[in-house]
Design an enzyme around this catalytic site. Structure first.
Site, PDB file in Angstrom:
ATOM      1  N   ASP A 129      -6.752  11.206   4.612  1.00  0.00           N
ATOM      2  CA  ASP A 129      -5.302  11.159   4.409  1.00  0.00           C
ATOM      3  C   ASP A 129      -4.613  11.686   5.656  1.00  0.00           C
ATOM      4  OD1 ASP A 129      -2.572  11.744   3.319  1.00  0.00           O
ATOM      5  OD2 ASP A 129      -3.534  11.405   1.375  1.00  0.00           O
ATOM      6  N   TYR A 138       7.630  -4.597  -0.668  1.00  0.00           N
ATOM      7  CA  TYR A 138       6.498  -3.787  -1.132  1.00  0.00           C
ATOM      8  C   TYR A 138       5.500  -4.653  -1.897  1.00  0.00           C
ATOM      9  CZ  TYR A 138       3.871  -0.612  -4.137  1.00  0.00           C
ATOM     10  OH  TYR A 138       2.867   0.020  -4.822  1.00  0.00           O
ATOM     11  N   ARG A 180      20.821  -2.454 -11.439  1.00  0.00           N
ATOM     12  CA  ARG A 180      20.361  -2.601 -10.062  1.00  0.00           C
ATOM     13  C   ARG A 180      19.832  -4.018  -9.876  1.00  0.00           C
ATOM     14  NH1 ARG A 180      16.456   2.606  -9.800  1.00  0.00           N
ATOM     15  NH2 ARG A 180      15.581   1.414 -11.545  1.00  0.00           N
ATOM     16  N   THR A 191      -0.361  -3.459  -7.352  1.00  0.00           N
ATOM     17  CA  THR A 191       0.861  -3.151  -8.091  1.00  0.00           C
ATOM     18  C   THR A 191       1.297  -4.325  -8.953  1.00  0.00           C
ATOM     19  OG1 THR A 191       3.226  -2.648  -7.844  1.00  0.00           O
ATOM     20  CG2 THR A 191       2.205  -3.889  -6.077  1.00  0.00           C
ATOM     21  N   ASP A 231      -5.911   8.689  10.074  1.00  0.00           N
ATOM     22  CA  ASP A 231      -5.046   7.551   9.790  1.00  0.00           C
ATOM     23  C   ASP A 231      -5.894   6.289   9.678  1.00  0.00           C
ATOM     24  OD1 ASP A 231      -3.024   5.324  10.315  1.00  0.00           O
ATOM     25  OD2 ASP A 231      -1.726   7.092  10.326  1.00  0.00           O
ATOM     26  N   ASN A 248       2.270  -0.355   7.823  1.00  0.00           N
ATOM     27  CA  ASN A 248       1.477   0.645   7.090  1.00  0.00           C
ATOM     28  C   ASN A 248       0.543   0.003   6.080  1.00  0.00           C
ATOM     29  OD1 ASN A 248       2.648   2.728   8.451  1.00  0.00           O
ATOM     30  ND2 ASN A 248       3.942   3.417   6.776  1.00  0.00           N
ATOM     31  N   ASP A 290      16.039  -5.791 -11.173  1.00  0.00           N
ATOM     32  CA  ASP A 290      15.351  -5.080 -12.254  1.00  0.00           C
ATOM     33  C   ASP A 290      15.154  -6.018 -13.447  1.00  0.00           C
ATOM     34  OD1 ASP A 290      14.847  -2.630 -11.174  1.00  0.00           O
ATOM     35  OD2 ASP A 290      16.542  -1.597 -12.099  1.00  0.00           O
TER      36      ASP A 290
END
Length: 327
Positions: A31, A141, A282, A117, A51, A92, A285
């Site tokens: 980490d 994301y 929002r 996800t 990293d 990332n 959503d």
């Protein structure tokens, strides 16, 4: 067996480290501590500050500790930020994962469990959502995670690198046996925001949208206790270690609870009548997000045992009360 846990000092990673130890594995946490917490790593677990972009160093660590498999959490995960700073997420998440896979190839490690996800689905066309539902992420994301899933499939095809991708819904709660919990900065998850309000750290908590086509007009989500989530990672790992082929699984409780229900349950659990304000919806959503976890239940025998929402909130509340300012 030695398991490298990238992002193992983070919220879900630290709970998976706990479960790995319970099951007799030796986790090594890798980490960079940009969002993780050294205090979340047990004293008897090796923490390597590094990293995933550093291919040479990551390869060296895998060789040094004779790593048998990788569980990969290291990523940026704020949906809103991903839309305003997509470069960070592609660098990332996508490029970082590519570098990790190359380090694995260099070290001869060919099994990986990946933290994906539910955001890969976007606006659902059916509820509950199944693994073969349409993949159409509505934010950067989610797109970054879907790109990594595709990358894993290509590495499996070309290099026989076996993987399990786990698509989470709403992880929440805290370990009842270790002093670890959810501490993000900034915090964007509903349950920590509710509990920080109950603590008095925040003045109020908002419901975004009360005109959805649901029983009480607020969004419905599927919450899963982080310890149940951790158990699923170990089952996925064991599937691969036994020679199993690559898989993709949803992880959810298969139960939906509205935002207002979560607020009311938290008031009962905490005994605090905190301030709730109502705001407009929002953008992006969906009204209802509920997982079908039938596939992982049938194939790996996963059964969530701690995901009752009262237990989810109660375990989180216990941790937050002892850590009003986080770690």
């Amino acid at each position: 067996m030695n398991i490298l846990v990238t992002g193992g000092a983070g919220y879900i990673g630290s709970h998976v480290v706990e479960e790995l130890q319970k099951c007799g594995y030796t986790p090594i946490v890798y980490d960079n501590l940009s969002t993780g917490h050294e205090a979340a790593v047990p004293e008897d677990v090796q923490l390597v500050e590094g990293d995933i972009h550093d291919v040479r160093f990551a390869t060296h660590i895998m060789e040094q500790f004779k790593i048998d498999a990788v569980i990969h959490f290291a990523a940026s995960s704020l949906v809103g930020e991903s839309m305003t700073n997509p470069a960070k997420y592609y660098f990332n998440n996508v490029e970082g994962s590519l570098h990790l896979l190359e380090a694995m190839r260099g070290a001869g490690v060919d099994r990986i469990v990946f933290s994906s996800t539910a955001a890969v689905y976007g606006e659902p066309e059916e509820v509950p959502i199944k693994e073969n539902s349409k993949l159409n992420p509505t934010n950067v994301y989610g797109r970054s995670k879907l790109m990594i899933e595709k990358m894993l499939a290509d590495y499996d095809m070309a290099y026989e690198m076996r993987y399990v991708a786990l698509r989470y819904f709403n992880a929440a709660g805290a370990s009842p046996t270790r002093d670890i919990g959810e501490d993000h900065n900034p915090e964007s998850h509903l349950i920590p925001l509710i509990l920080k309000t109950a603590q008095g750290v925040r003045k109020q908590v908002a419901i975004f949208g009360t005109d959805y086509p649901t029983a009480d007009g607020t969004c419905i989500r599927d919450y899963i206790h982080v310890c149940d989530l951790a158990r699923a990672h170990v089952l996925a790992l064991e599937h691969l270690l036994k020679g199993g082929t690559s898989r993709v699984y949803n992880l959810g409780s298969e139960n939906g609870f509205s935002v207002r229900q979560m607020m009311n349950t938290a008031k009962k659990v905490t005994g605090v009548d905190f301030t709730v304000v109502e705001e407009v919806r929002r953008a992006g959503d969906p009204a209802v997000l509920i997982a079908s976890s039938e596939k992982i239940r049938e194939e790996l025998g996963w059964v969530p045992t701690q995901s009752d929402v009262q237990n989810v909130i109660a375990t989180a509340w216990k941790w937050h009360k002892g850590h009003p300012n986080g770690y």
